[in-house]
Write a protein that holds these residues in place. Sequence first.
Motif, mmCIF file in Angstrom:
data_model
loop_
_atom_site.group_PDB
_atom_site.id
_atom_site.type_symbol
_atom_site.label_atom_id
_atom_site.label_comp_id
_atom_site.label_asym_id
_atom_site.label_seq_id
_atom_site.Cartn_x
_atom_site.Cartn_y
_atom_site.Cartn_z
ATOM 1 N N LEU A 134 0.897 -1.156 0.000
ATOM 2 C CA LEU A 134 0.000 0.000 0.000
ATOM 3 C C LEU A 134 0.930 1.199 0.000
ATOM 4 N N LEU A 135 1.005 1.887 -1.121
ATOM 5 C CA LEU A 135 1.957 2.993 -1.242
ATOM 6 C C LEU A 135 1.257 4.300 -0.893
ATOM 7 N N ASP A 136 1.639 4.849 0.238
ATOM 8 C CA ASP A 136 0.969 6.024 0.811
ATOM 9 C C ASP A 136 1.889 7.229 0.627
ATOM 10 N N GLY A 137 1.534 8.102 -0.334
ATOM 11 C CA GLY A 137 2.330 9.324 -0.521
ATOM 12 C C GLY A 137 3.413 9.202 -1.575
ATOM 13 N N PHE A 138 3.353 8.197 -2.385
ATOM 14 C CA PHE A 138 4.289 8.045 -3.506
ATOM 15 C C PHE A 138 3.567 7.298 -4.627
ATOM 16 N N PRO A 139 3.675 7.689 -5.887
ATOM 17 C CA PRO A 139 4.380 8.880 -6.377
ATOM 18 C C PRO A 139 3.579 10.162 -6.159
ATOM 19 N N ARG A 140 4.298 11.278 -6.170
ATOM 20 C CA ARG A 140 3.678 12.587 -5.937
ATOM 21 C C ARG A 140 3.984 13.574 -7.048
ATOM 22 N N THR A 141 4.763 13.181 -8.042
ATOM 23 C CA THR A 141 5.039 14.061 -9.194
ATOM 24 C C THR A 141 4.962 13.194 -10.458
ATOM 25 N N MET A 142 4.790 13.850 -11.606
ATOM 26 C CA MET A 142 4.750 13.082 -12.858
ATOM 27 C C MET A 142 6.062 12.321 -13.101
ATOM 28 N N PRO A 143 7.234 12.948 -12.899
ATOM 29 C CA PRO A 143 8.469 12.168 -13.090
ATOM 30 C C PRO A 143 8.523 10.923 -12.183
ATOM 31 N N GLN A 144 8.060 11.062 -10.931
ATOM 32 C CA GLN A 144 8.038 9.879 -10.044
ATOM 33 C C GLN A 144 7.097 8.817 -10.609
ATOM 34 N N ALA A 145 5.920 9.257 -11.113
ATOM 35 C CA ALA A 145 4.928 8.292 -11.613
ATOM 36 C C ALA A 145 5.466 7.565 -12.850
ATOM 37 N N LEU A 146 6.132 8.307 -13.730
ATOM 38 C CA LEU A 146 6.620 7.692 -14.978
ATOM 39 C C LEU A 146 7.759 6.721 -14.676
ATOM 40 N N ARG A 147 8.622 7.136 -13.733
ATOM 41 C CA ARG A 147 9.727 6.243 -13.382
ATOM 42 C C ARG A 147 9.204 5.012 -12.639
ATOM 43 N N ALA A 148 8.203 5.216 -11.795
ATOM 44 C CA ALA A 148 7.606 4.082 -11.071
ATOM 45 C C ALA A 148 6.969 3.117 -12.061
ATOM 46 N N LYS A 149 6.358 3.661 -13.107
ATOM 47 C CA LYS A 149 5.726 2.802 -14.110
ATOM 48 C C LYS A 149 6.782 1.929 -14.779
ATOM 49 N N GLN A 150 7.906 2.558 -15.122
ATOM 50 C CA GLN A 150 8.989 1.830 -15.796
ATOM 51 C C GLN A 150 9.559 0.733 -14.897
ATOM 52 N N VAL A 151 9.858 1.119 -13.652
ATOM 53 C CA VAL A 151 10.414 0.135 -12.706
ATOM 54 C C VAL A 151 9.389 -0.970 -12.461
ATOM 55 N N GLY A 152 8.107 -0.584 -12.411
ATOM 56 C CA GLY A 152 7.032 -1.563 -12.215
ATOM 57 C C GLY A 152 7.062 -2.630 -13.289
ATOM 58 N N VAL A 153 7.237 -2.187 -14.532
ATOM 59 C CA VAL A 153 7.279 -3.137 -15.642
ATOM 60 C C VAL A 153 8.573 -3.950 -15.579
ATOM 61 N N ASP A 154 9.703 -3.260 -15.383
ATOM 62 C CA ASP A 154 11.011 -3.936 -15.402
ATOM 63 C C ASP A 154 11.138 -4.965 -14.283
ATOM 64 N N GLU A 155 10.628 -4.616 -13.110
ATOM 65 C CA GLU A 155 10.903 -5.469 -11.936
ATOM 66 C C GLU A 155 9.641 -6.147 -11.400
ATOM 67 N N ASP A 156 8.577 -6.113 -12.205
ATOM 68 C CA ASP A 156 7.334 -6.771 -11.823
ATOM 69 C C ASP A 156 6.783 -6.252 -10.491
ATOM 70 N N LEU A 157 6.714 -4.918 -10.392
ATOM 71 C CA LEU A 157 6.208 -4.287 -9.166
ATOM 72 C C LEU A 157 4.962 -3.439 -9.450
ATOM 73 N N SER A 158 4.361 -3.581 -10.640
ATOM 74 C CA SER A 158 3.295 -2.668 -11.069
ATOM 75 C C SER A 158 2.087 -2.662 -10.139
ATOM 76 N N ALA A 159 1.483 -1.458 -9.997
ATOM 77 C CA ALA A 159 0.294 -1.305 -9.146
ATOM 78 C C ALA A 159 -0.937 -1.881 -9.840
ATOM 79 N N ASP A 160 -1.872 -2.443 -9.031
ATOM 80 C CA ASP A 160 -3.149 -2.943 -9.548
ATOM 81 C C ASP A 160 -4.155 -1.810 -9.704
ATOM 82 N N ALA A 161 -4.070 -0.812 -8.829
ATOM 83 C CA ALA A 161 -5.053 0.270 -8.832
ATOM 84 C C ALA A 161 -4.509 1.452 -8.038
ATOM 85 N N VAL A 162 -5.152 2.602 -8.244
ATOM 86 C CA VAL A 162 -4.769 3.833 -7.545
ATOM 87 C C VAL A 162 -6.018 4.399 -6.875
#
Length: 195
Positions: free
Chosen positions: A83-111
């Motif tokens: 449960l990610l509380d308070g992250f991401p908080r900027t577009m660059p954080q969200a885009l990088r999180a998306k990339q890492v999510g795909v690369d490392e199989d950490l993607s979110a199910d919902a927001v």
Amino acid sequence: MRLILLSPPGAGKGTHCAWLTQETGVAHISAGDLLRAEIARGSDLGRRLAEYTTRGDLVPDDLVFDLITPVVAAAVRDTGGYLLDGFPRTMPQALRAKQVGVDEDLSADAVVYLTAPEPVLVARLLARAAEQGRPDDDPAVIRHRLTVFTESTAPLIDHYRGRGLLLEVDADRPVEDIRVDLRRILADRGLLPEG
Ligand code: AMP
């Protein structure tokens, strides 16, 4: 369950993470708590972070990212989600999180996006200030943090809506009503058991 909680300060992210983590067993990761822990350690990094947090400004994306990514990876490995509380908080954080999510199989199910009118948020944050004495819960800093949300974090709402991940919940209601609603919405998505 892998959930991002995207909401302005005072909307109740922490409150709802508390019962969600208890029911699901997945780790509750609060970006603010991680930053405050680093600041409390008194490290050089902590002193740098405090310059931003005491003003109510966001800390630079790179610093947050380096701190939070290993914690998210460990949460998925050890608890099967987050449960990610308070992250991401900027577009660059969200885009990088998306990339890492795909690369490392950490993607979110919902927001989950908890909404409430600004005066309600301010009143809740002032009440919390009286209880907890957080240095960034002072009235001027509270107003600044809400402006920072509107400027830097609000664009993520449309971003996640566009990706079909956004679950919007009216948080200007008694906690128990919000909880019932949130539970139903998550069950509809297959993220909590029905009933
Ligand atoms: P919170 O406990 O979520 O209200 O966060 C407290 C403070 O930590 C914020 O006002 C920011 O200064 C900082 N912070 C928390 N999360 C982030 C983030 N994802 N990016 C940048 N700064 C953050």
